[in-house]
Design a protein around this motif. Sequence first.
Motif, PDB file in Angstrom:
ATOM      1  N   GLU A   1      26.618 -14.622  11.329  1.00  0.00           N
ATOM      2  CA  GLU A   1      26.459 -15.589  10.236  1.00  0.00           C
ATOM      3  C   GLU A   1      27.085 -14.946   9.010  1.00  0.00           C
TER       4      GLU A   1
ATOM      5  N   ASP B   1      26.925 -10.675   8.251  1.00  0.00           N
ATOM      6  CA  ASP B   1      28.163  -9.919   8.007  1.00  0.00           C
ATOM      7  C   ASP B   1      27.822  -8.461   7.689  1.00  0.00           C
ATOM      8  N   GLY B   2      26.691  -8.240   7.005  1.00  0.00           N
ATOM      9  CA  GLY B   2      26.254  -6.867   6.745  1.00  0.00           C
ATOM     10  C   GLY B   2      25.879  -6.178   8.046  1.00  0.00           C
TER      11      GLY B   2
ATOM     12  N   ASN C   1      27.804 -15.035   5.697  1.00  0.00           N
ATOM     13  CA  ASN C   1      27.526 -15.728   4.429  1.00  0.00           C
ATOM     14  C   ASN C   1      28.135 -14.952   3.254  1.00  0.00           C
ATOM     15  N   GLN C   2      28.970 -13.970   3.596  1.00  0.00           N
ATOM     16  CA  GLN C   2      29.828 -13.258   2.628  1.00  0.00           C
ATOM     17  C   GLN C   2      29.168 -12.216   1.749  1.00  0.00           C
ATOM     18  N   TYR C   3      27.871 -12.053   1.909  1.00  0.00           N
ATOM     19  CA  TYR C   3      27.173 -11.021   1.130  1.00  0.00           C
ATOM     20  C   TYR C   3      26.109 -10.332   1.970  1.00  0.00           C
ATOM     21  N   ALA C   4      25.952  -9.051   1.723  1.00  0.00           N
ATOM     22  CA  ALA C   4      24.806  -8.310   2.247  1.00  0.00           C
ATOM     23  C   ALA C   4      24.044  -7.847   1.003  1.00  0.00           C
TER      24      ALA C   4
HETATM   25 MG   LIG Z   1      25.346 -11.703   4.818  1.00  0.00          MG
END
Ligand SMILES: [Mg+2]
Length: 323
Positions: free
Chosen positions: A172, A145-146, A174-177
């Motif tokens: 992918e 996502d980042g 995964n909601q965090y960078a």
């Molecule tokens: Mg991520």
Amino acid sequence: MSHNGDLKFQMYRTMLRIRRFEEKLIELKARAAIPGLLHLYIGEEATATGVCAALRPDDFITSTHRGHGHCIAKGGKLSRMMAELFGRVTGYCNGKGGSMHIANLKLGILGANGIVSAGMPIAGGAALSAKMRGTDQVVACFFGDGGANQGAFHESLNMAAIWKLPVIYVCENNQYAISVAQNRSSSISDVYLRKEAYGIQGCKVDGNDVTAVYEAAQDAVQRARKGEGPTLLECKTYRWRGHYEGEADRTFTYRTGEEIEKWKKKCPIEAFRKRLLEEGTYSQTDFDQIDVEVKKEIEEAIRFANDSPFPEPEDALQGLYAA
Ligand SMILES: [Mg+2]
Ligand SMILES: Cc1ncc(C[n+]2csc(CCOP(=O)(O)OP(=O)(O)O)c2C)c(N)n1
């Protein structure tokens, strides 16, 4: 009973191999038995597994800094991966690459990559090559996502769209960078909506549901092989460990323990095992057997790595590409 040829069972085995391989890495890293940074994929196994199950051996993937799962799902041997992580000459990059550079052209693995989104232009190049050579090979391009907020994302999708390149862009999410939640770096939570901006196909799936990922990837692969261009496939998932192994101390500064626990209840492996048991094709004995086999494979991989020599100092400049 042997189910080795069965796709579902193969996918289960692949997810378990990824999980157990990385669980072993947690242990090895904790006692400093391996050098270098490790970004673990635990919790996200269904995404790489479902996508790669839709590929042929002669198709390509590009990977990320979180690449062990992609490599295993595309056919990487645990022994040669472990040797690479141990810095041994029998590793995929002769022990000189480590976790973030594992590549193997024979398996179509065009490389893990320490630079966020750097795999995206490489995927476009490989797809253009397949198109120019007149093969029907496709490329699955994994990114986070980042990574979706990098310039390379826009340039790659735009070019792949106008040239109808055979790429499956797999976000992918995964909601965090690192420690940045996706809603702080993007004004939309669904990355796949950006398909509209490029005039390509796209959809989102539960990235923890291996069959949902497989089916969506299969549709995208079919389109790509027929010359109908790229797809943006977003897989919603979550990483259980810190951004890198060892980050644990900082974990609760950017996400809560409850959030992590909530996602652990959505374990892709456990959910799939339950579903297969319910369907009745597999028994608990089948799963017990696979556990034993995977454990043995990992022990052998460690033995192989430990028994292998380090590269010779005079070979330091061998196999390097530099201008
Ligand atoms: Mg991520
Ligand atoms: C071009 C570039 N910018 C910054 C970094 C530092 N960095 C490494 S991983 C990462 C976050 C990536 O997040 P995401 O794409 O969501 O992947 P995830 O780690 O969640 O799998 C950043 C900013 C980098 N490696 N490369």
